[in-house]
Design an enzyme around this catalytic site. Structure first.
Site, PDB file in Angstrom:
ATOM      1  N   ALA A   1      -1.122   1.141   6.389  1.00  0.00           N
ATOM      2  CA  ALA A   1      -1.315   0.104   7.397  1.00  0.00           C
ATOM      3  C   ALA A   1      -2.247  -0.978   6.864  1.00  0.00           C
ATOM      4  CB  ALA A   1      -1.894   0.713   8.679  1.00  0.00           C
ATOM      5  N   ASP A   2      -2.095  -2.156   7.417  1.00  0.00           N
ATOM      6  CA  ASP A   2      -2.996  -3.257   7.118  1.00  0.00           C
ATOM      7  C   ASP A   2      -3.240  -4.019   8.413  1.00  0.00           C
ATOM      8  OD1 ASP A   2      -4.183  -4.732   4.585  1.00  0.00           O
ATOM      9  OD2 ASP A   2      -3.592  -6.251   6.046  1.00  0.00           O
ATOM     10  N   THR A   3      -4.512  -4.170   8.781  1.00  0.00           N
ATOM     11  CA  THR A   3      -4.882  -4.817  10.033  1.00  0.00           C
ATOM     12  C   THR A   3      -5.674  -6.078   9.744  1.00  0.00           C
ATOM     13  OG1 THR A   3      -4.973  -2.677  11.171  1.00  0.00           O
ATOM     14  CG2 THR A   3      -6.120  -4.512  12.223  1.00  0.00           C
TER      15      THR A   3
ATOM     16  N   LYS B   1       0.841  -1.210   0.000  1.00  0.00           N
ATOM     17  CA  LYS B   1       0.000   0.000   0.000  1.00  0.00           C
ATOM     18  C   LYS B   1       0.871   1.253   0.000  1.00  0.00           C
ATOM     19  CE  LYS B   1      -3.895  -2.146   2.392  1.00  0.00           C
ATOM     20  NZ  LYS B   1      -4.705  -2.181   3.620  1.00  0.00           N
TER      21      LYS B   1
ATOM     22  N   GLY C   1       0.267  -4.281  10.290  1.00  0.00           N
ATOM     23  CA  GLY C   1       1.528  -3.911   9.669  1.00  0.00           C
ATOM     24  C   GLY C   1       1.466  -2.428   9.361  1.00  0.00           C
TER      25      GLY C   1
END
Length: 193
Positions: free
Chosen positions: A71-73, A53, A108
């Site tokens: 971010a990636d959750t 991203k 992340g």
């Protein structure tokens, strides 16, 4: 303060950036490949996706001084990913599986400035109290779980299910603020200025 860009359309992430004093940031939602190798660990998955991203956003920004945050959750139960439910039945199964158990929320986070990428992962353990089928169905009727990983949002009515959190509460919302603050310091972004 440098130009700050959030590579996410998440209203919760926008709210959290505002909470730590970033008011005039821009929002981009670049297309990034979100497929991943199933052999990766949960930490590797969220790190890889946040980096993708950030890379996609960096390709759209012609400003080497800009700071990009991506971010990636994801929610994991026994290292199995619980995504966003596609139906009320799937939401019911997810919430039933979480009932009375502890699961992990992993995010992340990637920060980019001047071609330098830093990626870190934050994990929080979330424990749900035992839930009845009636409570789960009532919660599903609110519509809240349908657009949330793991079929719940800790900042809403699902807070009534959370018996405890070990780790960063804001990570469970989708952006670990303590970790992000330390990462931004590496890029000379002073949030107390």
């Amino acid at each position: 303060m440098p130009r700050v860009i959030l590579a996410s359309q998440s209203p919760r992430r926008r709210q959290l950036l505002g909470q730590i004093g970033l008011q005039n940031f821009e929002v981009l939602s670049p297309a990034a490949d979100e497929t991943y190798d199933r052999a990766l660990t949960p930490d590797e998955i969220v790190a890889e996706l946040s980096r993708r991203k950030a890379e996609a956003a960096a390709a759209l920004v012609d400003d080497a001084n800009a700071v990009i945050i991506a971010a990636d959750t994801m929610v994991f139960l026994d290292d199995l990913r619980l995504g966003k439910p596609r139906s009320e039945d799937e939401a019911f199964r997810m919430l039933s599986a979480l009932s009375g158990r502890t699961h992990q929320v992993r995010t992340g986070v990637t920060v980019v400035r001047g071609g330098q990428f830093v990626t870190r992962v934050e994990t929080s353990d979330v424990t749900f109290r035992p839930l009845t089928a009636g409570e789960i169905r009532a919660y599903i009727r609110t519509g809240d779980p349908m657009d949330k990983a793991g079929a719940y949002g800790v900042q809403g009515k699902a807070a009534l299910f959370v018996e405890g959190i070990r780790g960063d509460y804001f990570n469970v919302m989708g952006l670990p603020l303590c970790l992000l603050g330390r990462m931004l310091e590496q890029f000379q972004v002073d949030l107390f200025a």
